[in-house]
Motif scaffolding. Structure first.
Motif, short mmCIF file in Angstrom:
data_model
loop_
_atom_site.label_atom_id
_atom_site.label_comp_id
_atom_site.label_asym_id
_atom_site.label_seq_id
_atom_site.Cartn_x
_atom_site.Cartn_y
_atom_site.Cartn_z
N GLY A 180 42.05 119.12 27.01
CA GLY A 180 41.53 120.37 27.56
C GLY A 180 42.55 121.48 27.48
O GLY A 180 43.61 121.36 26.87
N ASP A 211 41.95 119.40 33.64
CA ASP A 211 41.36 119.00 32.36
C ASP A 211 40.48 117.76 32.53
O ASP A 211 39.36 117.69 32.01
N GLU A 246 36.22 117.59 32.09
CA GLU A 246 35.57 116.73 31.12
C GLU A 246 34.40 115.98 31.79
O GLU A 246 33.31 115.88 31.25
#
Lengths: 303, 501
Positions: free
Chosen positions: B50, B318, B322
């Motif tokens: 990310g 990150d 997701e």
């Protein structure tokens, strides 16, 4: 510890039992790395015990110590370091020994070494009388100025340091006598007074013109033998110049009277009896470099 | 926030408080075993993907690139000076930084840089929390690198856990062995790069390879190999938690307007597993997948609230994004946000506040001052020391002489023949015993200091001059470079015997 220990509600960790204003201390374990370093330090200390001197022991006569496996002590290390330093210096010392004074002052590297060495030796040996800055004092000449009783060239200074002044055990020592003219009943009190006025007159400080006239004859008869008819002194017999601004014992009328009446006989040891020739050369160069050194035949080119 | 010895316990304060509370105020029985040390709980950070992971990759490449390559950068300074752009020449007592050359007495520039660095750290922390810790601290960068090596050889989180649990067999031995070998190589390279800052890099590289480099170089490489290997490979997060003072100072830098990596409790709770198709009403967005914990290099749960261990590396953002994408909920359940107040409300981020304004002002002031003094400094300097013993010498002709130690600094890379003139003394003459050539000419080698022993003398006739009324006169030693016209001056006094009243 037998006392029941309290467990903290929130964390489930025991407290140490210490409490400040209701704030309790948790008994958290120490991190592993910290504990390991702590153990390593303990091990290190034991290693040191074995390697280095640590335990005092009684050898039957005196207290001494276990020398340790390495067999060395900090004192041994210092002695070795001093020996190493002496060995390092030996090369320079030898060069100073070999090279004449005039040659040393022409070699910048050797000159730097000589001045540094001379400065250290001066502090150890000469400073007690001449002062750490070589500024002298009553009876002890200031070595910074340009008035030299026995000469201010490199060779003159070297000669003076080597054999001293009025140092009877050295046959080559600088020797001369300033008698006590009143004490030895050579002159009367009035005659001494008159000659003091005559001497003061060289620097324009006489207070009694008739006494100056009376003193002139005495000066010519007695004093001029060493100090010269013009009072400018004589370096060969260490007779000071009486016409300038520098007075070894003091230039006021009372002190000059004292000098003429009772005499002066300052002494300096013959340093060759205590110091090695290289050190004396370094000393001569250092003293000469203080600003008052006079050009001799050998340094004329450098000045 | 708890601190010191209570650090490790603080992580349970928020989320899992309920569980611990059920133990009530138990009083343990006598003889309970107290372990002497806290054993390290192994952490197996999972690879995140990310925005923030990409930022961390970029910063790692840039910082490591600078560290390893900078000593090899050449910078032409002409003859009589090294051509290495950044060089800390300790034996020569010079620091070179591109066009800047620092002499030992100018070490205050380094002090100034340290102060600027500290202030910049304060500013960044009061704005965005521990961004230094999370992105650029060498401990973080190298640990990150070491974790990637581990991951590259042993696989990601689950495979590493399995490898650790399985008995020692060939696979485990070669994988573990290779990991440590690569770590050691990186560690050696770290120490190897460090020493190049202190000597001409190509020369030293050659000396290192043929074994003729000076002992301190090998010792430094050895020390850095040891520290890099143990801090980056073995101790990792323990360095941040137990050894570094910075986490303890953070508390004074944050306030309610600071952006911190934090979990949005209002949106996330009550958490719980979520099956596809189930409604989202009446529950929080957090599906309790524990991915934020899996990627955390510090091994903590960000959902427990702000913690001393958290280095704010933002990898959990990150990881969570997701998952949010996958379950079809908005991103940034974990995000950079201000801390929640006790009422659960979050204040808006405010970059301009008294604290940040003061830090920024100080940075501009100190930086400006340093820059100004750096740009206006001269490449010719002089200093003079008057003899203290004796203060003066009366000469046989009634004149007075003073001794001085004059030092002339030539910071240029060319030799200079300077002319010395004395100001403030009537009828003065310059004496330099055992010196050849004119006394008022001083030669200084390139990038060097000339130490000159000299005497000034004034004749008796001028001692009555009003300049000497106080027993001393101000004297200025002026050095002029006839070639460039640049000048330097040093001030001292000339002392004379006090007049008889």
């Amino acid at each position: 510890m037998t006392r029941p220990r309290e467990t903290d509600d929130v964390t489930g960790i025991e407290t140490t039992g210490h409490e400040w204003d209701g704030i309790k201390e948790l008994d958290n374990p120490l991190p592993r790395w910290w504990v390991n370093i702590f153990y390593a330090c303990i091990l290190g200390a034991i290693v040191f015990w074995v390697l280095y001197p640590s335990w005092p022991i009684w050898n039957g006569q005196e207290w001494t110590f276990v020398r340790g496996v390495i067999g060395t002590t900090p004192r041994d290390d210092v002695e070795k370091a001093l020996a190493r330093q002496a060995a390092q210096r030996a090369r320079w010392q030898e060069q100073i020994n070999k090279t004449p004074l005039a040659g040393i002052v022409k070699d910048p590297e050797l000159l730097e070494f000589a001045i540094a060495g001379g400065k250290a030796a001066f502090g150890d040996n000469c400073a007690p009388c001449h002062g750490t800055g070589a500024q002298g004092g009553p009876g002890f000449p200031n070595l910074n100025d340009d008035e030299w009783l026995w000469g201010g060239t490199l060779d003159d200074i070297h000669q003076t340091i080597t054999h001293g002044i009025r140092w009877e055990s050295d046959p080559e020592t600088r020797m001369s006598i300033m008698q006590g003219y009143l004490k030895d009943q050579i002159l009367s009190r009035e005659e001494v007074s008159d000659v003091v006025q005559y001497v003061l007159n060289f620097t324009g400080r006489a207070s009694d013109p008739q006494a100056v006239e009376r003193g002139a004859k005495t000066f010519a008869d007695i004093c001029s033998a060493c100090h010269g008819a013009d009072g400018k002194g004589n370096k060969y017999v260490g007779a000071p110049d009486l016409t300038n601004d520098i007075w070894l014992y003091g230039g006021d009328p009372e002190t000059i009277f004292e000098t003429v009446a009772n005499g002066r006989a300052g002494q300096m040891p013959a340093w060759i009896e205590r110091l090695d020739p290289a050190t004396i050369k370094e000393l001569a160069i250092y003293v000469h470099s203080l600003g008052g050194g006079l050009p001799g035949e050998e340094t004329a080119a450098a000045e | 926030m708890a601190q010191g010895g209570m650090a490790r316990s603080s992580r349970m304060n928020n989320g899992s408080a309920g569980k611990a509370a059920t133990q009530a105020s138990a009083v343990s029985a006598p003889g309970t075993k107290h372990p002497l040390y806290k054993s390290r709980e192994p952490i197996y950070p999972k690879l995140a993907h990310g925005t923030y992971r990409r930022i961390k990759w970029a910063i790692m490449v840039v910082t490591l690139g600078i560290y390893y390559l900078l000593p090899w950068l050449r910078f032409d300074r002409g003859p009589n000076a090294p051509d290495q752009a950044v060089l800390l020449d300790l034996p020569g007592r010079r620091f070179y930084f591109f066009w800047i050359e620092i002499w030992p007495q100018e070490v205050y520039y380094l002090t100034g840089l340290l102060i600027l660095g500290a202030l910049a750290l304060f500013l960044a922390t009061s704005l965005f929390g521990r961004v230094w810790c999370g992105y650029t601290c060498p401990q973080t960068v190298w640990t990150d690198l070491f974790i990637h090596v581990e991951r590259w050889i042993q696989g990601d989180r689950n495979r590493r856990i399995r490898l650790d649990r399985q008995p020692w067999n060939f696979e485990k031995i070669w994988k573990k062995g290779l990991t440590h070998l690569v770590w050691l190589l990186i560690a050696v390279a770290t120490g190897g790069a460090w020493v190049f800052y202190f000597a001409d890099a190509p020369t030293l590289m050659h000396e290192l390879l043929v074994g003729t480099a000076p002992a301190p170089a090998y010792i430094a490489i050895g020390a850095f190999t040891f520290t890099t290997y143990s801090l980056g490979g073995l101790m990792r997060e323990q360095v941040c938690i137990y050894m570094c003072p910075w986490p303890r100072i953070q508390g004074a830098m944050f306030d309610e307007y600071t952006l911190l990596v934090s979990y949005d409790e209002q949106r996330g709770e009550p958490r719980g597993p979520h099956k596809k198709g189930e409604p989202w009403e009446g529950r929080g967005d957090c599906v309790d997948c524990r991915q934020c914990v899996a990627v955390c290099p510090m091994g903590i749960d960000i959902r427990d609230g702000p913690q001393l261990e958290c280095i704010q590396c933002a990898l959990c953002i990150d990881a969570c994004d997701e998952i949010m994408d996958r379950v079809g909920r908005p991103r940034r359940l974990i995000r950079y946000a201000t801390l929640a107040t006790p009422s659960g409300k979050r204040l808006e981020f405010k970059p301009i506040r008294p604290r940040t304004v003061i830090y920024a002002t100080l940075i501009v002031l100190i930086g400006g001052l340093m820059l100004y003094s750096l740009l206006t400094r001269s490449d010719l300097e002089a200093s003079v020391l008057h003899d203290r013993n004796p203060l003066y010498v009366r000469l046989s002709d009634g004149g007075v002489r003073n001794g001085y130690q004059l030092k002339v600094l030539n910071k240029s890379h060319d030799a200079r023949d300077l002319k010395l003139s004395i100001e403030g003394l009537p009828a003065v003459s310059i004496l330099r015993p055992l010196h050849e050539g004119p006394a008022d000419r001083i030669r200084v080698d390139p990038d060097d200091v000339a130490a000159v022993r000299l005497y000034l003398k004034v004749p008796k006739a001028v001692l009555r001059d009003s300049a000497f009324d106080d027993g001393e006169a101000e004297v200025t030693f002026r050095l002029t470079d006839p070639a460039s016209g640049s000048q330097a001056e040093a001030h001292s006094v000339f002392r004379v015997p006090t007049r008889r009243r």
